[in-house]
Design an enzyme around this catalytic site. Sequence first.
Site, PDB file in Angstrom:
ATOM      1  N   GLY A 153       0.674   7.451  -1.993  1.00 45.96           N
ATOM      2  CA  GLY A 153      -0.241   7.517  -0.854  1.00 45.96           C
ATOM      3  C   GLY A 153      -0.191   8.839  -0.107  1.00 45.96           C
ATOM      4  N   SER A 163      -2.906  12.584  -5.967  1.00 46.24           N
ATOM      5  CA  SER A 163      -4.088  12.474  -6.845  1.00 46.24           C
ATOM      6  C   SER A 163      -5.296  13.157  -6.222  1.00 46.24           C
ATOM      7  CB  SER A 163      -4.458  11.009  -7.096  1.00 46.24           C
ATOM      8  OG  SER A 163      -3.349  10.278  -7.412  1.00 46.24           O
ATOM      9  N   ARG A 219      -6.285   0.149 -11.963  1.00 44.56           N
ATOM     10  CA  ARG A 219      -7.081  -0.135 -10.760  1.00 44.56           C
ATOM     11  C   ARG A 219      -8.552   0.029 -11.130  1.00 44.56           C
ATOM     12  NH1 ARG A 219      -3.529   4.167  -7.465  1.00 44.56           N
ATOM     13  NH2 ARG A 219      -1.678   2.887  -7.156  1.00 44.56           N
ATOM     14  N   ARG A 246      -6.729   2.605   1.310  1.00 43.78           N
ATOM     15  CA  ARG A 246      -7.065   2.825  -0.103  1.00 43.78           C
ATOM     16  C   ARG A 246      -7.397   1.508  -0.802  1.00 43.78           C
ATOM     17  NH1 ARG A 246      -2.784   5.931  -3.915  1.00 43.78           N
ATOM     18  NH2 ARG A 246      -1.956   3.822  -4.123  1.00 43.78           N
ATOM     19  N   ARG A 272       6.098   0.191  -1.880  1.00 49.15           N
ATOM     20  CA  ARG A 272       5.770   1.617  -1.837  1.00 49.15           C
ATOM     21  C   ARG A 272       6.255   2.256  -0.535  1.00 49.15           C
ATOM     22  NH1 ARG A 272       1.730   2.899  -5.893  1.00 49.15           N
ATOM     23  NH2 ARG A 272       1.974   1.160  -7.288  1.00 49.15           N
TER      24      ARG A 272
HETATM   25  N1  LIG Z   1       8.989   9.151 -13.113  1.00 48.38           N
HETATM   26  C1  LIG Z   1       7.673   9.012 -13.251  1.00 48.38           C
HETATM   27  N2  LIG Z   1       6.933   8.652 -12.200  1.00 48.38           N
HETATM   28  C2  LIG Z   1       5.597   8.535 -12.376  1.00 48.38           C
HETATM   29  C3  LIG Z   1       4.967   8.784 -13.611  1.00 48.38           C
HETATM   30  N3  LIG Z   1       3.638   8.595 -13.460  1.00 48.38           N
HETATM   31  C4  LIG Z   1       3.442   8.266 -12.179  1.00 48.38           C
HETATM   32  N4  LIG Z   1       4.614   8.223 -11.511  1.00 48.38           N
HETATM   33  C5  LIG Z   1       4.877   7.923 -10.102  1.00 48.38           C
HETATM   34  O1  LIG Z   1       4.775   6.540  -9.916  1.00 48.38           O
HETATM   35  C6  LIG Z   1       4.412   6.270  -8.569  1.00 48.38           C
HETATM   36  C7  LIG Z   1       3.329   5.233  -8.523  1.00 48.38           C
HETATM   37  O2  LIG Z   1       2.164   5.710  -9.147  1.00 48.38           O
HETATM   38  P1  LIG Z   1       0.814   4.843  -9.073  1.00 48.38           P
HETATM   39  O3  LIG Z   1       1.103   3.434  -9.444  1.00 48.38           O
HETATM   40  O4  LIG Z   1      -0.235   5.556  -9.847  1.00 48.38           O
HETATM   41  O5  LIG Z   1       0.482   4.812  -7.526  1.00 48.38           O
HETATM   42  P2  LIG Z   1      -0.027   5.938  -6.521  1.00 48.38           P
HETATM   43  O6  LIG Z   1       0.880   7.124  -6.672  1.00 48.38           O
HETATM   44  O7  LIG Z   1       0.075   5.295  -5.210  1.00 48.38           O
HETATM   45  O8  LIG Z   1      -1.438   6.268  -6.918  1.00 48.38           O
HETATM   46  C8  LIG Z   1       4.002   7.631  -7.973  1.00 48.38           C
HETATM   47  O9  LIG Z   1       5.067   8.084  -7.164  1.00 48.38           O
HETATM   48  C9  LIG Z   1       3.847   8.525  -9.170  1.00 48.38           C
HETATM   49  O10 LIG Z   1       4.185   9.873  -8.875  1.00 48.38           O
HETATM   50  C10 LIG Z   1       5.793   9.163 -14.708  1.00 48.38           C
HETATM   51  O11 LIG Z   1       5.361   9.408 -15.813  1.00 48.38           O
HETATM   52  N5  LIG Z   1       7.126   9.254 -14.464  1.00 48.38           N
HETATM   53  N1  LIG Z   2      -5.296  14.659   4.201  1.00 52.21           N
HETATM   54  C1  LIG Z   2      -5.768  13.420   4.131  1.00 52.21           C
HETATM   55  N2  LIG Z   2      -6.326  12.850   5.212  1.00 52.21           N
HETATM   56  C2  LIG Z   2      -6.799  11.577   5.152  1.00 52.21           C
HETATM   57  N3  LIG Z   2      -6.769  10.802   4.059  1.00 52.21           N
HETATM   58  C3  LIG Z   2      -6.218  11.318   2.948  1.00 52.21           C
HETATM   59  C4  LIG Z   2      -5.702  12.642   2.922  1.00 52.21           C
HETATM   60  N4  LIG Z   2      -5.209  12.881   1.679  1.00 52.21           N
HETATM   61  C5  LIG Z   2      -5.430  11.758   0.968  1.00 52.21           C
HETATM   62  N5  LIG Z   2      -6.041  10.818   1.714  1.00 52.21           N
HETATM   63  C6  LIG Z   2      -6.395   9.443   1.301  1.00 52.21           C
HETATM   64  O1  LIG Z   2      -5.151   8.736   1.254  1.00 52.21           O
HETATM   65  C7  LIG Z   2      -5.141   7.818   0.149  1.00 52.21           C
HETATM   66  C8  LIG Z   2      -3.938   8.133  -0.735  1.00 52.21           C
HETATM   67  O2  LIG Z   2      -4.171   9.358  -1.424  1.00 52.21           O
HETATM   68  P1  LIG Z   2      -3.877   9.492  -2.978  1.00 52.21           P
HETATM   69  O3  LIG Z   2      -4.397  10.811  -3.410  1.00 52.21           O
HETATM   70  O4  LIG Z   2      -4.342   8.284  -3.703  1.00 52.21           O
HETATM   71  O5  LIG Z   2      -2.267   9.516  -2.935  1.00 52.21           O
HETATM   72  P2  LIG Z   2      -1.186   9.518  -4.102  1.00 52.21           P
HETATM   73  O6  LIG Z   2      -1.864  10.002  -5.349  1.00 52.21           O
HETATM   74  O7  LIG Z   2      -0.132  10.453  -3.634  1.00 52.21           O
HETATM   75  O8  LIG Z   2      -0.707   8.111  -4.207  1.00 52.21           O
HETATM   76  C9  LIG Z   2      -6.477   7.960  -0.561  1.00 52.21           C
HETATM   77  O9  LIG Z   2      -7.318   6.906  -0.153  1.00 52.21           O
HETATM   78  C10 LIG Z   2      -6.996   9.317  -0.092  1.00 52.21           C
HETATM   79  O10 LIG Z   2      -8.401   9.344  -0.056  1.00 52.21           O
END
Ligand SMILES: Nc1nc2c(ncn2[C@@H]2O[C@H](COP(=O)(O)OP(=O)(O)O)[C@@H](O)[C@H]2O)c(=O)[nH]1
Ligand SMILES: Nc1ncnc2c1ncn2[C@@H]1O[C@H](COP(=O)(O)OP(=O)(O)O)[C@@H](O)[C@H]1O
Length: 218
Positions: A35, A39, A65, A158, A169
């Site tokens: 979060g 991404s 998702r 999100r 998380r």
């Molecule tokens: N160690 C490791 N962590 C990963 C990998 N891919 C994703 N992650 C981590 O897993 C966590 C959860 O990812 P995800 O389920 O996509 O949720 P999101 O980061 O909230 O979009 C995040 O902290 C990612 O950085 C991987 O290949 N290896």
């Molecule tokens: N600087 C920001 N200000 C407000 N909302 C943000 C910002 N950066 C990301 N978001 C929003 O926060 C949520 C989490 O971002 P995301 O890129 O999915 O995080 P991560 O990949 O680290 O899990 C998304 O809904 C995104 O649109």
Amino acid sequence: MRGGVIWTDSDLLQRKTSFRAMSRPRPVVLSGPSGAGKSTLMKRLMKEHEGLFGFSVSHTTRNPRPGEEDGKDYHYTSREAMQKGIDNGDFIENAEFSGNMYGTSKSAVEDVLAKNVICILDVDIQGVRRIKDTDLNPIYISVQPPSMEILEKRLRDRQTETEESLQKRLDAARTDMELSKEDGLFDVVIINDDLERAYEELKDVLSEEIKNVQEAQS
Ligand SMILES: Nc1nc2c(ncn2[C@@H]2O[C@H](COP(=O)(O)OP(=O)(O)O)[C@@H](O)[C@H]2O)c(=O)[nH]1
Ligand SMILES: Nc1ncnc2c1ncn2[C@@H]1O[C@H](COP(=O)(O)OP(=O)(O)O)[C@@H](O)[C@H]1O
């Protein structure tokens, strides 16, 4: 996939390392709490620099998702299949996060490196530590939220998590925010408060690599 090009401890590895240092762009590891905005920043970076970056597509046992694509966002897999791959030596690193397995396969990284573009890995802090034990030599960037309160709001807004996975998380985020302070673990920490500013900072950190790849491609 066993015996991939760059992960064995040998003279060959030494030669490959120096070869890569000369001619291959340095990969980038993006880490930080779920979060935090990894991404969002990464997708924008890749969109605005078409053909310069390649994403290392991880494996995960979590469900896709809405809007996520198998093979693009992740390789979605079962625990059994993933464990088999790990036992087989197919992964550079793997970790358990929020009740699911995640991991970077050797081929995920090698596929990107082979294209001579900047390989982006999105991994949690356990992955960062494991990657430090390889010869990948990436730039380590931690993306952090301005506060836990804002992180929670962003994760809720999100709308991807159940209450249970959200709480997991947030717990992991607290740990991540603490551990990320370790001296030398990250090259750069970007606080993603204002998105524009955070994005500019990210581009700035990567400007040298971006320039090198642009020149190599022209
Ligand atoms: N160690 C490791 N962590 C990963 C990998 N891919 C994703 N992650 C981590 O897993 C966590 C959860 O990812 P995800 O389920 O996509 O949720 P999101 O980061 O909230 O979009 C995040 O902290 C990612 O950085 C991987 O290949 N290896
Ligand atoms: N600087 C920001 N200000 C407000 N909302 C943000 C910002 N950066 C990301 N978001 C929003 O926060 C949520 C989490 O971002 P995301 O890129 O999915 O995080 P991560 O990949 O680290 O899990 C998304 O809904 C995104 O649109």
